[in-house]
Design a protein around this motif. Structure first.
Motif, PDB file in Angstrom:
ATOM      1  N   GLU A 200      41.436  41.708  26.465  1.00 29.87           N
ATOM      2  CA  GLU A 200      40.250  41.548  27.310  1.00 29.87           C
ATOM      3  C   GLU A 200      39.000  41.061  26.583  1.00 29.87           C
ATOM      4  O   GLU A 200      37.929  40.978  27.153  1.00 29.87           O
ATOM      5  N   GLU A 201      39.123  40.754  25.295  1.00 34.22           N
ATOM      6  CA  GLU A 201      37.958  40.290  24.524  1.00 34.22           C
ATOM      7  C   GLU A 201      38.053  38.787  24.329  1.00 34.22           C
ATOM      8  O   GLU A 201      39.088  38.262  23.917  1.00 34.22           O
ATOM      9  N   PHE A 202      36.953  38.080  24.637  1.00 29.47           N
ATOM     10  CA  PHE A 202      36.912  36.637  24.420  1.00 29.47           C
ATOM     11  C   PHE A 202      36.816  36.373  22.925  1.00 29.47           C
ATOM     12  O   PHE A 202      35.922  36.873  22.251  1.00 29.47           O
ATOM     13  N   ILE A 203      37.767  35.599  22.395  1.00 32.20           N
ATOM     14  CA  ILE A 203      37.786  35.308  20.959  1.00 32.20           C
ATOM     15  C   ILE A 203      37.085  33.995  20.656  1.00 32.20           C
ATOM     16  O   ILE A 203      36.266  33.912  19.758  1.00 32.20           O
ATOM     17  N   GLY A 204      37.418  32.952  21.419  1.00 30.89           N
ATOM     18  CA  GLY A 204      36.757  31.675  21.197  1.00 30.89           C
ATOM     19  C   GLY A 204      37.644  30.522  21.595  1.00 30.89           C
ATOM     20  O   GLY A 204      38.690  30.702  22.216  1.00 30.89           O
ATOM     21  N   GLY A 205      37.204  29.327  21.194  1.00 32.29           N
ATOM     22  CA  GLY A 205      37.939  28.110  21.488  1.00 32.29           C
ATOM     23  C   GLY A 205      38.770  27.668  20.300  1.00 32.29           C
ATOM     24  O   GLY A 205      39.000  28.423  19.355  1.00 32.29           O
ATOM     25  N   CYS A 206      39.179  26.415  20.333  1.00 32.03           N
ATOM     26  CA  CYS A 206      40.103  25.872  19.340  1.00 32.03           C
ATOM     27  C   CYS A 206      39.596  26.016  17.904  1.00 32.03           C
ATOM     28  O   CYS A 206      40.320  26.499  17.038  1.00 32.03           O
ATOM     29  N   ASP A 207      38.363  25.589  17.645  1.00 29.68           N
ATOM     30  CA  ASP A 207      37.844  25.624  16.268  1.00 29.68           C
ATOM     31  C   ASP A 207      37.781  27.041  15.724  1.00 29.68           C
ATOM     32  O   ASP A 207      38.162  27.297  14.584  1.00 29.68           O
ATOM     33  N   ILE A 208      37.302  27.964  16.545  1.00 26.17           N
ATOM     34  CA  ILE A 208      37.193  29.362  16.115  1.00 26.17           C
ATOM     35  C   ILE A 208      38.572  29.942  15.849  1.00 26.17           C
ATOM     36  O   ILE A 208      38.800  30.590  14.823  1.00 26.17           O
ATOM     37  N   VAL A 209      39.516  29.685  16.769  1.00 26.47           N
ATOM     38  CA  VAL A 209      40.876  30.198  16.602  1.00 26.47           C
ATOM     39  C   VAL A 209      41.494  29.631  15.320  1.00 26.47           C
ATOM     40  O   VAL A 209      42.104  30.351  14.540  1.00 26.47           O
ATOM     41  N   ARG A 210      41.301  28.336  15.098  1.00 26.42           N
ATOM     42  CA  ARG A 210      41.863  27.692  13.903  1.00 26.42           C
ATOM     43  C   ARG A 210      41.245  28.271  12.620  1.00 26.42           C
ATOM     44  O   ARG A 210      41.956  28.582  11.668  1.00 26.42           O
ATOM     45  N   GLU A 211      39.927  28.428  12.614  1.00 23.65           N
ATOM     46  CA  GLU A 211      39.253  29.000  11.439  1.00 23.65           C
ATOM     47  C   GLU A 211      39.721  30.432  11.187  1.00 23.65           C
ATOM     48  O   GLU A 211      39.956  30.823  10.036  1.00 23.65           O
ATOM     49  N   MET A 212      39.843  31.216  12.250  1.00 24.70           N
ATOM     50  CA  MET A 212      40.290  32.601  12.101  1.00 24.70           C
ATOM     51  C   MET A 212      41.727  32.661  11.589  1.00 24.70           C
ATOM     52  O   MET A 212      42.080  33.537  10.809  1.00 24.70           O
TER      53      MET A 212
ATOM     54  N   GLU B 283      43.182  30.329   9.655  1.00 31.38           N
ATOM     55  CA  GLU B 283      43.180  29.910   8.251  1.00 31.38           C
ATOM     56  C   GLU B 283      42.640  30.992   7.330  1.00 31.38           C
ATOM     57  O   GLU B 283      43.110  31.145   6.210  1.00 31.38           O
ATOM     58  N   SER B 284      41.687  31.780   7.798  1.00 32.65           N
ATOM     59  CA  SER B 284      41.099  32.828   6.959  1.00 32.65           C
ATOM     60  C   SER B 284      41.922  34.122   7.004  1.00 32.65           C
ATOM     61  O   SER B 284      41.654  35.055   6.261  1.00 32.65           O
ATOM     62  N   GLY B 285      42.902  34.177   7.922  1.00 32.91           N
ATOM     63  CA  GLY B 285      43.703  35.395   8.065  1.00 32.91           C
ATOM     64  C   GLY B 285      43.103  36.388   9.054  1.00 32.91           C
ATOM     65  O   GLY B 285      43.694  37.417   9.349  1.00 32.91           O
ATOM     66  N   GLU B 286      41.909  36.074   9.556  1.00 34.27           N
ATOM     67  CA  GLU B 286      41.209  36.967  10.489  1.00 34.27           C
ATOM     68  C   GLU B 286      41.959  37.162  11.800  1.00 34.27           C
ATOM     69  O   GLU B 286      41.949  38.236  12.381  1.00 34.27           O
ATOM     70  N   LEU B 287      42.596  36.089  12.278  1.00 35.38           N
ATOM     71  CA  LEU B 287      43.281  36.153  13.566  1.00 35.38           C
ATOM     72  C   LEU B 287      44.464  37.126  13.489  1.00 35.38           C
ATOM     73  O   LEU B 287      44.630  37.979  14.355  1.00 35.38           O
ATOM     74  N   LEU B 288      45.245  37.012  12.435  1.00 38.78           N
ATOM     75  CA  LEU B 288      46.382  37.912  12.249  1.00 38.78           C
ATOM     76  C   LEU B 288      45.897  39.355  12.122  1.00 38.78           C
ATOM     77  O   LEU B 288      46.462  40.270  12.726  1.00 38.78           O
ATOM     78  N   GLU B 289      44.824  39.527  11.366  1.00 37.06           N
ATOM     79  CA  GLU B 289      44.229  40.857  11.177  1.00 37.06           C
ATOM     80  C   GLU B 289      43.769  41.436  12.524  1.00 37.06           C
ATOM     81  O   GLU B 289      44.026  42.603  12.833  1.00 37.06           O
ATOM     82  N   LEU B 290      43.117  40.607  13.339  1.00 35.73           N
ATOM     83  CA  LEU B 290      42.648  41.036  14.657  1.00 35.73           C
ATOM     84  C   LEU B 290      43.824  41.478  15.522  1.00 35.73           C
ATOM     85  O   LEU B 290      43.783  42.543  16.134  1.00 35.73           O
ATOM     86  N   LEU B 291      44.885  40.679  15.550  1.00 39.68           N
ATOM     87  CA  LEU B 291      46.052  41.009  16.363  1.00 39.68           C
ATOM     88  C   LEU B 291      46.693  42.305  15.883  1.00 39.68           C
ATOM     89  O   LEU B 291      47.065  43.159  16.687  1.00 39.68           O
ATOM     90  N   ASN B 292      46.801  42.460  14.555  1.00 45.97           N
ATOM     91  CA  ASN B 292      47.356  43.698  13.989  1.00 45.97           C
ATOM     92  C   ASN B 292      46.499  44.905  14.350  1.00 45.97           C
ATOM     93  O   ASN B 292      47.012  45.946  14.749  1.00 45.97           O
ATOM     94  N   THR B 293      45.184  44.751  14.212  1.00 45.74           N
ATOM     95  CA  THR B 293      44.245  45.826  14.517  1.00 45.74           C
ATOM     96  C   THR B 293      44.361  46.257  15.976  1.00 45.74           C
ATOM     97  O   THR B 293      44.253  47.432  16.300  1.00 45.74           O
ATOM     98  N   LYS B 294      44.583  45.276  16.857  1.00 47.33           N
ATOM     99  CA  LYS B 294      44.680  45.563  18.288  1.00 47.33           C
ATOM    100  C   LYS B 294      46.095  46.023  18.676  1.00 47.33           C
ATOM    101  O   LYS B 294      46.367  46.256  19.844  1.00 47.33           O
ATOM    102  N   GLY B 295      46.999  46.112  17.692  1.00 46.52           N
ATOM    103  CA  GLY B 295      48.350  46.597  17.961  1.00 46.52           C
ATOM    104  C   GLY B 295      49.236  45.612  18.700  1.00 46.52           C
ATOM    105  O   GLY B 295      50.119  45.993  19.458  1.00 46.52           O
ATOM    106  N   ILE B 296      49.015  44.335  18.454  1.00 44.43           N
ATOM    107  CA  ILE B 296      49.809  43.299  19.129  1.00 44.43           C
ATOM    108  C   ILE B 296      50.894  42.792  18.182  1.00 44.43           C
ATOM    109  O   ILE B 296      50.616  42.449  17.038  1.00 44.43           O
TER     110      ILE B 296
END
Length: 113
Positions: free
Chosen positions: A81-93, A95-108
């Motif tokens: 339910e949280e807006f993460i962003g568009g293409c550039d933000i998703v891609r940057e996250m 590449e930095s590992g943030e996206l995987l970390e976010l998904l892990n943190t949220k239990g996905i």
């Protein structure tokens, strides 16, 4: 209920019923724009299951999601339910590992390829 309320309700239902939702142009199999294709590619690389909503199916949805998130472009990614962003933000996250970390943190569940 007017169209705007109806579209907002549909968007809310979509992001409440699915952990990961991508509002995109086209479908994951047949993206209709490069940004949507790139975002799908990132999600597939991470190996996360996601729902997609093709905003090209209706003008109301295409405009509605921009108003809902207060974000002018498509695609748009939502996680729990949280807006993460568009293409550039998703891609940057990604590449930095943030996206995987976010998904892990949220239990996905993710299973990177």
């Amino acid at each position: 209920m007017n169209d705007v309320d109806h579209v907002s309700q549909n968007i809310e239902n979509e992001i409440k019923s699915n952990d990961v939702v991508l509002f995109m142009k086209g479908t994951p199999i047949f993206p209709m724009c490069g940004f949507s294709a790139a975002t799908v590619e990132v999600l597939n690389k991470i190996g996360v299951k996601f729902e997609s909503v093709n905003v090209l199916d209706s003008d109301e949805m295409r405009e509605g999601i921009k108003k809902f998130s207060n974000w002018p472009t498509i695609p748009q990614l939502y996680v729990k339910e949280e807006f993460i962003g568009g293409c550039d933000i998703v891609r940057e996250m990604f590449e930095s590992g943030e996206l995987l970390e976010l998904l892990n943190t949220k239990g996905i569940d993710v299973s990177p390829s």
